[in-house]
Design a protein around this motif. Structure first.
Motif: not given
Length: 312
Positions: A96-102, A198-205, A236-243
Motif C-alpha cells: 500500500i505504501s509503494i502504491f501511494y508512493y508511485m 512513506w518518508g519520501k512521500t511525506f518529504v515530497y508533499l 503513523v502506521q510505520a511508527a506503530l509497526f516499528l516496535p
C-alpha cells in the motif's frame, strides 16, 4: 508475562479490533455514494481486514484455552496462525505504501517510470510471492519445531555425532534455522519499505506545499489534503509497526539461541504486541481511507435517524 496479564491486555484489544473489522467490511462492501475505491487498493484493504479478523479469532481461542487444559500442539498451532495472519499484513502495508508512493510522487528514472506503469501487475505478483515465502517459512518452521526432540542427558558428543538420532536432530535444526531466516527476511523487508516509501512521500508533499505557499497558490485542494492525510497516517502506521516489527525481528534472532524461551516462554508478550499493533493498524486505515470515514459517518447518521424516528 503472566497469563492473567495477557488476557487483561489482549481481550479489549481483540474485541475492539473485531468491531472495527466488521464495520469496515460493511463500508467496503457497501460504500456510500460518491466514494469509489479501485483495485489494487481495494484488494489489499480486504486482505488486511481478513487477516486482522482471523487474527482476532485465533487470539480469542488462545485466551479461552488458558482456562482449560489444551494440548501442546494446539497451543503451538494457534500461536503460529496468529503470527501468520499478523505478519501477512506486513506485506499488505508495504505494498500500500509503494502504491501511494508511485501514485503521488513524480518519477523520473526509467525503472521507476516502468514500475509506475505496471504497478498493478507488479503489486499482485509481489504480494503473492510475499505470502508464499511467509507461508513456506511458517509451515517449515512449525514442522521442524515439532520434530525437534531434546537429547537424553547421558548422551556424549561422540554418540551425538554417530547416532541416527543426532543426524535427524541436526537436519531438523537446519530446517528450523532456514525457516527462521526466511521469516526474518520477510519481516525485515516490509519494515524498511514502509519507512522509506512513506518518508519520501511525506518529504515530497511537504516540499511541494512549500513551493505552492511561496507562489501564493492555494494548497487546500481536497486531493492534496487527502494525499497528506494518507501520508501522515501511513507514517503513523510505520511508527506503530516499528516496535512490533523490531520485536518480531528480535524474536527471529533469539530463536537461534535459547534466550527466547527465557524472555517469552509462553509467547504472551509477542501475542500482545500483535494485538496492539493490529488494532492500531486498523484504526489508521479508518482515518486515512475515505471509504471508511464516510462509511462510519453514514452508519452514525442512519442510527441517529432510526433513534429519532423511534422517539417520534
Amino acid at each position: 508475562m503472566e497469563p492473567w496479564l495477557f488476557v487483561l491486555i489482549s481481550s479489549p484489544l481483540c474485541l475492539t479490533a473485531t468491531v472495527f473489522n466488521i464495520i469496515f467490511f460493511f463500508c467496503l462492501m457497501r460504500p456510500v455514494s460518491g466514494v469509489t475505491l479501485r483495485n489494487p487498493l481495494r484488494f489489499l484493504l480486504i486482505v488486511v481486514l481478513i487477516n486482522s479478523t482471523f487474527q482476532q479469532l485465533i487470539t480469542a481461542i488462545t485466551i479461552i484455552m488458558l482456562f482449560f487444559e489444551s494440548p501442546f500442539w494446539l497451543q503451538t498451532l494457534c500461536r503460529v496462525l496468529i503470527y501468520q495472519f499478523f505478519c501477512g499484513n506486513f506485506s499488505c502495508n508495504a505494498w500500500i505504501s509503494i502504491f501511494y508512493y508511485m501514485s503521488i510522487v513524480p518519477q523520473h528514472r526509467a525503472i521507476f517510470i516502468w514500475i509506475k506503469r505496471n504497478i498493478r501487475a507488479i503489486l499482485y505478483v509481489g504480494f503473492v510471492l510475499n505470502q508464499i515465502v511467509l507461508l513456506f517459512s511458517m509451515s517449515l518452521g512449525t514442522v521442524a519445531y515439532f520434530l525437534l526432540e531434546p537429547f537424553p542427558d547421558n548422551f556424549t558428543s561422540h554418540e551425538l555425532n554417530t547416532t541416527s538420532l543426532a543426524e535427524s536432530f541436526e537436519a531438523d535444526l537446519y530446517l528450523f534455522h532456514l525457516a527462521n531466516f526466511l521469516y526474518l527476511l520477510y519481516c525485515t523487508c516490509p519494515m524498511i519499505t514502509l519507512l522509506i516509501s512513506w518518508g519520501k512521500t511525506f518529504v515530497y508533499l511537504r516540499e511541494h506545499m512549500k513551493k505552492m505557499g511561496q507562489s501564493s497558490e492555494s494548497y487546500s485542494q481536497p486531493q492534496q489534503k487527502s494525499q497528506m492525510r494518507v501520508t501522515v497516517t501511513g507514517m503513523v502506521q510505520a511508527a506503530l509497526f516499528l516496535p512490533s516489527s523490531l520485536w518480531t525481528v528480535a524474536v527471529s534472532v533469539l530463536y537461534l539461541t535459547d534466550l527466547f524461551e527465557k524472555v517469552d516462554p509462553h509467547r504472551f508478550i509477542t501475542m500482545s504486541f500483535c494485538s496492539a499493533s493490529s488494532l492500531g493498524n486498523i484504526l489508521c486505515f479508518g482515518f486515512s481511507q475515505s471509504v471508511f470515514r464516510h462509511g462510519i459517518v453514514s452508519v452514525i447518521n442512519k442510527l441517529k435517524g432510526i433513534k429519532m424516528n423511534a422517539l417520534c
